[in-house]
Design a protein around this motif. Structure first.
Motif, PDB file in Angstrom:
ATOM      1  N   ASP A 147       0.835  -1.194   0.000  1.00  0.00           N
ATOM      2  CA  ASP A 147       0.000   0.000   0.000  1.00  0.00           C
ATOM      3  C   ASP A 147       0.871   1.246   0.000  1.00  0.00           C
ATOM      4  OD1 ASP A 147      -2.478  -1.418   0.148  1.00  0.00           O
ATOM      5  OD2 ASP A 147      -2.129  -1.748   2.282  1.00  0.00           O
ATOM      6  N   ARG A 148       0.435   2.258  -0.721  1.00  0.00           N
ATOM      7  CA  ARG A 148       1.157   3.516  -0.753  1.00  0.00           C
ATOM      8  C   ARG A 148       1.177   4.135   0.645  1.00  0.00           C
ATOM      9  NH1 ARG A 148      -1.284   7.345  -3.087  1.00  0.00           N
ATOM     10  NH2 ARG A 148       0.471   8.533  -3.916  1.00  0.00           N
ATOM     11  N   VAL A 149       2.346   4.584   1.048  1.00  0.00           N
ATOM     12  CA  VAL A 149       2.475   5.223   2.358  1.00  0.00           C
ATOM     13  C   VAL A 149       1.516   6.401   2.474  1.00  0.00           C
ATOM     14  CG1 VAL A 149       4.054   6.494   3.864  1.00  0.00           C
ATOM     15  CG2 VAL A 149       4.862   4.476   2.620  1.00  0.00           C
ATOM     16  N   GLU A 150       1.386   7.141   1.381  1.00  0.00           N
ATOM     17  CA  GLU A 150       0.499   8.310   1.375  1.00  0.00           C
ATOM     18  C   GLU A 150      -0.941   7.940   1.715  1.00  0.00           C
ATOM     19  OE1 GLU A 150       3.521   8.882  -2.054  1.00  0.00           O
ATOM     20  OE2 GLU A 150       2.549   7.239  -0.965  1.00  0.00           O
ATOM     21  N   ASP A 151      -1.356   6.738   1.339  1.00  0.00           N
ATOM     22  CA  ASP A 151      -2.723   6.285   1.629  1.00  0.00           C
ATOM     23  C   ASP A 151      -2.848   5.730   3.042  1.00  0.00           C
ATOM     24  OD1 ASP A 151      -3.446   6.938  -0.989  1.00  0.00           O
ATOM     25  OD2 ASP A 151      -2.928   4.944  -1.738  1.00  0.00           O
ATOM     26  N   VAL A 152      -1.825   5.003   3.483  1.00  0.00           N
ATOM     27  CA  VAL A 152      -1.888   4.370   4.803  1.00  0.00           C
ATOM     28  C   VAL A 152      -2.011   5.406   5.917  1.00  0.00           C
ATOM     29  CG1 VAL A 152      -0.629   2.946   6.465  1.00  0.00           C
ATOM     30  CG2 VAL A 152      -0.684   2.301   4.048  1.00  0.00           C
ATOM     31  N   VAL A 153      -1.283   6.519   5.805  1.00  0.00           N
ATOM     32  CA  VAL A 153      -1.327   7.521   6.874  1.00  0.00           C
ATOM     33  C   VAL A 153      -2.686   8.228   6.946  1.00  0.00           C
ATOM     34  CG1 VAL A 153       1.163   7.894   6.835  1.00  0.00           C
ATOM     35  CG2 VAL A 153      -0.312   9.328   5.411  1.00  0.00           C
TER      36      VAL A 153
END
Length: 256
Positions: A147-153
């Motif tokens: 998963d993209r870090v930008e989405d996880v946060v």
């Protein structure tokens, strides 16, 4: 490695160093945590896919937290070996210590390990929220989803754990398998700061680019990367009393 004699340290040396330092820290009433930031597949003469020769050694390492590296995610055989042999990730030594905040299995949509873990700093009576992120990797095994870090946060679970809904904590430790100054570091830190405020201690342990590096990100957060292939044991210290960090007491490299 027998092919590169300058890299002559093995896991036994690392374990011995940790045990001696742990005894000293306990004597001084200081908390010490032992972490691995991924890519344990390579860097030894026992490397193979799947890691059949490394498994019994790795299970003896008393890591408090382990992150996943990109080298673990290339081969289907390795993914299957790590996840199907429950004595590895779910071993009595590791238990919930394998942290994969943004890596899931495509078969069941669940994370390979845990999304987070709380480390108890018994001497200081503190809790440290620990996360494990891999960079936005492409080209990984079809058995995994990164998963993209930008989405996880922005996800619900991330917001809840940072809000203290799960458990209150005194600092955040982020195992980040990425460069010491990767732009994703700032994305993770900004998300933490938006919830926890500007004075929460946040320590990044970075990796992936195989260099020794250290960066002060803001007055309460730094990033440190400790080389490659066990050539260096990185030692990082940070205060839990929310005093600003400085250049004098935060990062030491121990070349082996």
């Amino acid at each position: 490695s027998p092919h590169e004699p300058e890299f002559d340290v093995d896991y036994g040396n690392v374990l011995s160093f940790y045990q001696k330092l742990k005894s000293y820290c306990d004597y001084k009433k200081k908390d010490l945590f032992f972490v691995m930031n991924g890519d344990f597949m390579d860097g030894t003469g026992l490397s193979s896919h799947p890691p059949v020769h490394l498994l019994s050694i790795l299970k003896q390492m008393p890591w408090d937290a382990i992150n996943v590296g990109n080298h673990e995610l290339y081969m289907n055989s390795t993914i299957q070996y790590l996840t199907e042999d429950k004595s590895f990730i779910d071993s009595s030594t590791w238990k919930d210590r394998y942290i994969t905040s943004n890596v899931r299995l495509s078969s069941n949509n669940e994370t390979v390990g845990n999304r987070f873990r709380f480390l108890n700093a018994s001497h200081s009576n503190s809790n440290i929220l620990t996360l494990g992120f891999l960079y936005d990797m492409v080209g990984h095994s079809a058995l995994t989803i990164v998963d993209r870090v930008e989405d996880v946060v922005q996800s619900t679970w991330f917001q809840q754990v940072l809000n203290g809904t799960v458990k209150e904590f005194d600092a955040v430790l982020v195992l980040a398998h990425m460069d010491v100054v990767d732009p994703l570091i700032n994305i993770i830190l900004s998300a933490i700061r938006n919830i926890c405020g500007p004075r929460m201690p946040v320590q990044f342990i970075t990796g992936h680019t195989h260099k020794r590096a250290y960066q002060i990100i803001d007055p309460y957060s730094t990033s440190a990367e400790a080389g490659k292939y066990l050539e260096t044991i990185g030692f990082v210290s940070f205060p839990l009393n929310q005093n600003p960090l400085n250049d004098n007491n935060n990062y030491t490299e121990n070349s082996q």
